[in-house]
Design a protein around this motif. Sequence first.
Motif, PDB file in Angstrom:
ATOM      1  N   VAL A 106      96.354  60.835   2.895  1.00  0.00           N
ATOM      2  CA  VAL A 106      95.809  60.094   1.760  1.00  0.00           C
ATOM      3  C   VAL A 106      95.333  58.717   2.198  1.00  0.00           C
ATOM      4  CG1 VAL A 106      96.353  59.071  -0.489  1.00  0.00           C
ATOM      5  CG2 VAL A 106      97.119  61.391   0.050  1.00  0.00           C
ATOM      6  N   ALA A 107      96.045  58.090   3.142  1.00  0.00           N
ATOM      7  CA  ALA A 107      95.612  56.776   3.654  1.00  0.00           C
ATOM      8  C   ALA A 107      94.222  56.872   4.279  1.00  0.00           C
ATOM      9  CB  ALA A 107      96.611  56.249   4.682  1.00  0.00           C
ATOM     10  N   LYS A 108      93.951  57.997   4.956  1.00  0.00           N
ATOM     11  CA  LYS A 108      92.618  58.195   5.532  1.00  0.00           C
ATOM     12  C   LYS A 108      91.573  58.330   4.417  1.00  0.00           C
ATOM     13  CE  LYS A 108      89.731  61.416   8.072  1.00  0.00           C
ATOM     14  NZ  LYS A 108      89.549  62.794   8.522  1.00  0.00           N
ATOM     15  N   MET A 109      91.875  59.127   3.392  1.00  0.00           N
ATOM     16  CA  MET A 109      90.941  59.298   2.268  1.00  0.00           C
ATOM     17  C   MET A 109      90.633  57.960   1.603  1.00  0.00           C
ATOM     18  SD  MET A 109      92.324  62.618   0.162  1.00  0.00           S
ATOM     19  CE  MET A 109      93.037  64.031   0.987  1.00  0.00           C
ATOM     20  N   VAL A 110      91.682  57.159   1.385  1.00  0.00           N
ATOM     21  CA  VAL A 110      91.527  55.902   0.654  1.00  0.00           C
ATOM     22  C   VAL A 110      90.849  54.840   1.522  1.00  0.00           C
ATOM     23  CG1 VAL A 110      92.758  54.034  -0.517  1.00  0.00           C
ATOM     24  CG2 VAL A 110      93.479  56.404  -0.850  1.00  0.00           C
ATOM     25  N   GLY A 111      91.278  54.722   2.769  1.00  0.00           N
ATOM     26  CA  GLY A 111      90.703  53.701   3.660  1.00  0.00           C
ATOM     27  C   GLY A 111      89.231  53.945   3.940  1.00  0.00           C
ATOM     28  N   VAL A 112      88.902  55.169   4.328  1.00  0.00           N
ATOM     29  CA  VAL A 112      87.497  55.514   4.602  1.00  0.00           C
ATOM     30  C   VAL A 112      86.690  55.410   3.314  1.00  0.00           C
ATOM     31  CG1 VAL A 112      85.938  57.359   5.340  1.00  0.00           C
ATOM     32  CG2 VAL A 112      88.065  56.956   6.589  1.00  0.00           C
ATOM     33  N   GLY A 113      87.269  55.890   2.207  1.00  0.00           N
ATOM     34  CA  GLY A 113      86.583  55.822   0.921  1.00  0.00           C
ATOM     35  C   GLY A 113      86.271  54.393   0.514  1.00  0.00           C
ATOM     36  N   ALA A 114      87.183  53.463   0.825  1.00  0.00           N
ATOM     37  CA  ALA A 114      86.967  52.052   0.476  1.00  0.00           C
ATOM     38  C   ALA A 114      85.729  51.499   1.166  1.00  0.00           C
ATOM     39  CB  ALA A 114      88.198  51.220   0.872  1.00  0.00           C
ATOM     40  N   VAL A 115      85.563  51.844   2.445  1.00  0.00           N
ATOM     41  CA  VAL A 115      84.423  51.349   3.227  1.00  0.00           C
ATOM     42  C   VAL A 115      83.115  51.965   2.713  1.00  0.00           C
ATOM     43  CG1 VAL A 115      83.405  51.251   5.540  1.00  0.00           C
ATOM     44  CG2 VAL A 115      85.872  50.954   5.257  1.00  0.00           C
ATOM     45  N   ILE A 116      83.117  53.269   2.483  1.00  0.00           N
ATOM     46  CA  ILE A 116      81.902  53.950   2.016  1.00  0.00           C
ATOM     47  C   ILE A 116      81.509  53.454   0.626  1.00  0.00           C
ATOM     48  CG2 ILE A 116      80.925  56.188   1.345  1.00  0.00           C
ATOM     49  CD1 ILE A 116      82.660  57.482   3.522  1.00  0.00           C
ATOM     50  N   PHE A 117      82.486  53.367  -0.266  1.00  0.00           N
ATOM     51  CA  PHE A 117      82.191  52.968  -1.654  1.00  0.00           C
ATOM     52  C   PHE A 117      81.658  51.542  -1.706  1.00  0.00           C
ATOM     53  CE2 PHE A 117      82.845  51.878  -6.059  1.00  0.00           C
ATOM     54  CZ  PHE A 117      82.677  53.075  -6.735  1.00  0.00           C
ATOM     55  N   HIS A 118      82.205  50.663  -0.871  1.00  0.00           N
ATOM     56  CA  HIS A 118      81.748  49.267  -0.854  1.00  0.00           C
ATOM     57  C   HIS A 118      80.258  49.183  -0.553  1.00  0.00           C
ATOM     58  CE1 HIS A 118      80.998  45.310   1.077  1.00  0.00           C
ATOM     59  NE2 HIS A 118      81.764  44.882   0.099  1.00  0.00           N
ATOM     60  N   ASP A 119      79.777  50.082   0.296  1.00  0.00           N
ATOM     61  CA  ASP A 119      78.345  50.112   0.613  1.00  0.00           C
ATOM     62  C   ASP A 119      77.552  50.731  -0.530  1.00  0.00           C
ATOM     63  OD1 ASP A 119      75.764  51.172   1.675  1.00  0.00           O
ATOM     64  OD2 ASP A 119      76.506  50.314   3.539  1.00  0.00           O
ATOM     65  N   LEU A 120      77.995  51.892  -1.002  1.00  0.00           N
ATOM     66  CA  LEU A 120      77.187  52.665  -1.945  1.00  0.00           C
ATOM     67  C   LEU A 120      77.177  52.103  -3.369  1.00  0.00           C
ATOM     68  CD1 LEU A 120      77.893  56.344  -0.820  1.00  0.00           C
ATOM     69  CD2 LEU A 120      75.990  54.853  -0.212  1.00  0.00           C
ATOM     70  N   LYS A 121      78.106  51.238  -3.703  1.00  0.00           N
ATOM     71  CA  LYS A 121      78.066  50.662  -5.058  1.00  0.00           C
ATOM     72  C   LYS A 121      76.937  49.633  -5.180  1.00  0.00           C
ATOM     73  CE  LYS A 121      81.290  46.785  -4.557  1.00  0.00           C
ATOM     74  NZ  LYS A 121      82.577  46.209  -5.001  1.00  0.00           N
ATOM     75  N   ASN A 122      76.398  49.206  -4.048  1.00  0.00           N
ATOM     76  CA  ASN A 122      75.268  48.276  -4.038  1.00  0.00           C
ATOM     77  C   ASN A 122      73.954  49.053  -4.073  1.00  0.00           C
ATOM     78  OD1 ASN A 122      76.496  45.470  -3.372  1.00  0.00           O
ATOM     79  ND2 ASN A 122      77.474  46.843  -1.905  1.00  0.00           N
ATOM     80  N   TYR A 123      72.993  48.558  -4.856  1.00  0.00           N
ATOM     81  CA  TYR A 123      71.659  49.165  -4.837  1.00  0.00           C
ATOM     82  C   TYR A 123      71.150  49.110  -3.402  1.00  0.00           C
ATOM     83  CZ  TYR A 123      66.690  49.867  -5.684  1.00  0.00           C
ATOM     84  OH  TYR A 123      65.398  50.339  -5.631  1.00  0.00           O
ATOM     85  N   ARG A 124      70.621  50.224  -2.911  1.00  0.00           N
ATOM     86  CA  ARG A 124      70.346  50.337  -1.482  1.00  0.00           C
ATOM     87  C   ARG A 124      69.379  49.287  -0.929  1.00  0.00           C
ATOM     88  NH1 ARG A 124      65.380  52.760  -1.236  1.00  0.00           N
ATOM     89  NH2 ARG A 124      64.882  54.180  -2.950  1.00  0.00           N
ATOM     90  N   LEU A 125      68.451  48.764  -1.753  1.00  0.00           N
ATOM     91  CA  LEU A 125      67.490  47.789  -1.242  1.00  0.00           C
ATOM     92  C   LEU A 125      68.090  46.388  -1.094  1.00  0.00           C
ATOM     93  CD1 LEU A 125      64.189  48.840  -3.036  1.00  0.00           C
ATOM     94  CD2 LEU A 125      64.721  49.008  -0.610  1.00  0.00           C
TER      95      LEU A 125
ATOM     96  N   GLU B 197      86.583  50.270  14.129  1.00  0.00           N
ATOM     97  CA  GLU B 197      87.661  49.291  13.947  1.00  0.00           C
ATOM     98  C   GLU B 197      87.846  48.979  12.460  1.00  0.00           C
ATOM     99  OE1 GLU B 197      86.940  45.873  16.371  1.00  0.00           O
ATOM    100  OE2 GLU B 197      87.141  47.000  18.249  1.00  0.00           O
ATOM    101  N   VAL B 198      86.749  48.871  11.745  1.00  0.00           N
ATOM    102  CA  VAL B 198      86.818  48.609  10.297  1.00  0.00           C
ATOM    103  C   VAL B 198      87.480  49.790   9.580  1.00  0.00           C
ATOM    104  CG1 VAL B 198      85.451  48.264   8.193  1.00  0.00           C
ATOM    105  CG2 VAL B 198      84.826  47.061  10.295  1.00  0.00           C
ATOM    106  N   LEU B 199      87.079  51.008   9.935  1.00  0.00           N
ATOM    107  CA  LEU B 199      87.668  52.197   9.307  1.00  0.00           C
ATOM    108  C   LEU B 199      89.167  52.280   9.576  1.00  0.00           C
ATOM    109  CD1 LEU B 199      84.887  54.836  10.134  1.00  0.00           C
ATOM    110  CD2 LEU B 199      85.400  53.887   7.879  1.00  0.00           C
ATOM    111  N   GLN B 200      89.562  52.027  10.826  1.00  0.00           N
ATOM    112  CA  GLN B 200      90.985  52.097  11.174  1.00  0.00           C
ATOM    113  C   GLN B 200      91.787  51.010  10.463  1.00  0.00           C
ATOM    114  OE1 GLN B 200      92.270  54.536  12.499  1.00  0.00           O
ATOM    115  NE2 GLN B 200      90.860  55.503  13.954  1.00  0.00           N
ATOM    116  N   GLU B 201      91.198  49.823  10.336  1.00  0.00           N
ATOM    117  CA  GLU B 201      91.866  48.733   9.621  1.00  0.00           C
ATOM    118  C   GLU B 201      92.034  49.091   8.142  1.00  0.00           C
ATOM    119  OE1 GLU B 201      93.782  45.155   9.028  1.00  0.00           O
ATOM    120  OE2 GLU B 201      93.206  46.075  10.934  1.00  0.00           O
ATOM    121  N   ALA B 202      91.001  49.712   7.569  1.00  0.00           N
ATOM    122  CA  ALA B 202      91.064  50.124   6.166  1.00  0.00           C
ATOM    123  C   ALA B 202      92.135  51.189   5.962  1.00  0.00           C
ATOM    124  CB  ALA B 202      89.700  50.650   5.717  1.00  0.00           C
TER     125      ALA B 202
END
Length: 568
Positions: free
Chosen positions: A414-433, A388-393
């Motif tokens: 492109v909307a798929k690339m950007v929306g999915v990318g937004a969700v993944i990047f939001h996680d990975l920009k944080n230090y994993r711990l 649901e989050v991915l589809q909303e993005a």
Amino acid sequence: MKYKQIIISTIYETITQIGMSSLSKDEVGKKLEVPPKQVMGDYAFPCFVLAKELKKAPAQIAQELSFLINNEYIERVEVVGPYLNFFLEKQKAGNEVVMKVLNEKDNSGKLSIGNHKKVTIDLSSPNIAKPFSMGHLRSTVIGNSLANIMEKCGYTSIRINHLGDWGTQFGKLITAYKTWGDEDRVKQEPIKELLSLYIRFHEEVEHTPEFEDNGRSWFKRLEDGDKEALSLWKWFREESLNEFERIYNLMDIEFDSFNGEAFYNDKMDAVVKELETKSLLSESEGAMVFSLDEYDLPPCLIKKSDGATLYATRDLAAALYRKKEYNFSKALYVVGGEQSLHFKQVFHVLNKLGYEWSKDMHHIPFGMMLKDGKKMSTRKGKVVLLEEVLQEAIKLAAQNIELRNPNFDEKEAVAKMVGVGAVIFHDLKNYRLNDVEFSLKEMLTFEGETGPYVQYTHARACSILRKAKRKETSTDSIDAYKDEKAWTVISLLMKFEEVIKQAYDQFDPSQIAKYTIDLAQAFNKYYGSVRILEEDENQNARIQIVEAVTIVLKEGLRLLGIKAPEQM
């Protein structure tokens, strides 16, 4: 990394020349710093470390060394108190950096550490018959990015999805289905309905404790191969895999193995037998345990008093199977930090069994995905569904693209690339711990330190290249690299390989995510201050800088598991 090594070697040779003997080249490298501001130089060396042996003030040592430094890649050395600040020769180094990126293209930043050895990566691992929630995002995207980083460093990555497809929860689910389930409703919306049944079981068990016994009874029947229990379990598993596959396809993530917990049911007796043969088990309150007193750890439970095996037994069997099947040189387990003790125990048991390769097994812990400051719980129904989050993005990305570029033909892709990318990047920009607070609003912000910002910068640079009319002009005698904002971009391009090495050493994709933000910001400042397409003797060099940025941004995003659109 070449230019950093040049500076290190030059310092080492110079201090050796003046009789300094106790500092090794590696120690010089560890002391070398990057100044906080670009105007202070590209590298800085503190001379405090030389004071004791030379019996001089650090500032005096810096002054004396500055007259002895000599290298074609060093434009000048400035003395700032006890520091030697090094400025690289911009024209020479700049041209080399840009041309290296252009010549290597997708291989930019590639390292050969792994020498084609295999690394198994245990990632994602959702439980079947439960929805794929935001809680599973972290293991999935951190693990996939680490697999990409390991491949970039010369390894062959084997992505393993160790599904949670066994355990007492399936007895509970079968009980709930037999009590309240409706086959047609499950067929229409399998995961949603199975989750509802699972939640209802836990609500009912508070008032009707015997439900817990029924759950255990059905799981015992499942373990014993009961036809009805097995049939329901296989059905739940198949429906779950179909659901998961749709989500993995959305994120463009593939796996080499879906062998879950059930796969090791017939492989655990051999582990127990080996432990018994080597007299490594002891009895404790009827259970069989492996003592870890010498490591100041609690005992590792191998077999319960009723004869049932546990997670540790299963993971021991999995490790032995994977070593035999893949002959890995490293094994990574991308699993939440709450399992740290479990993996310490498993690795120590393997080591005591005499398996030296256990030292190459690493637990890669990460923080939790929180909602309102609390851990998400499937059992209590407090769950946010990843799909649901991915589809909303994707929907929001499509709206943004429509506003910016209504005549764009590839909005959907492109909307798929950007929306999915937004969700993944939001996680990975944080230090994993670090824990990550789930915020749909923050995740889908398309400005600032976000995936869409980096993607848009890449698309903007690609747009410049489409407009460029290149000339066959030599870049040997031009000064495009001397522009301060251009040099900031080039300095970052030069560090790409080093950033990849740091991400590899620390099992930390956030190093690459932060790097892509820095590069995107530096490029946008450059773009805003320089007329890139102006027809003069520096035009070709400026265009080459732009092209180098597109190559590195695209590759940086790829390492994170994110696509880089050329238009937005």
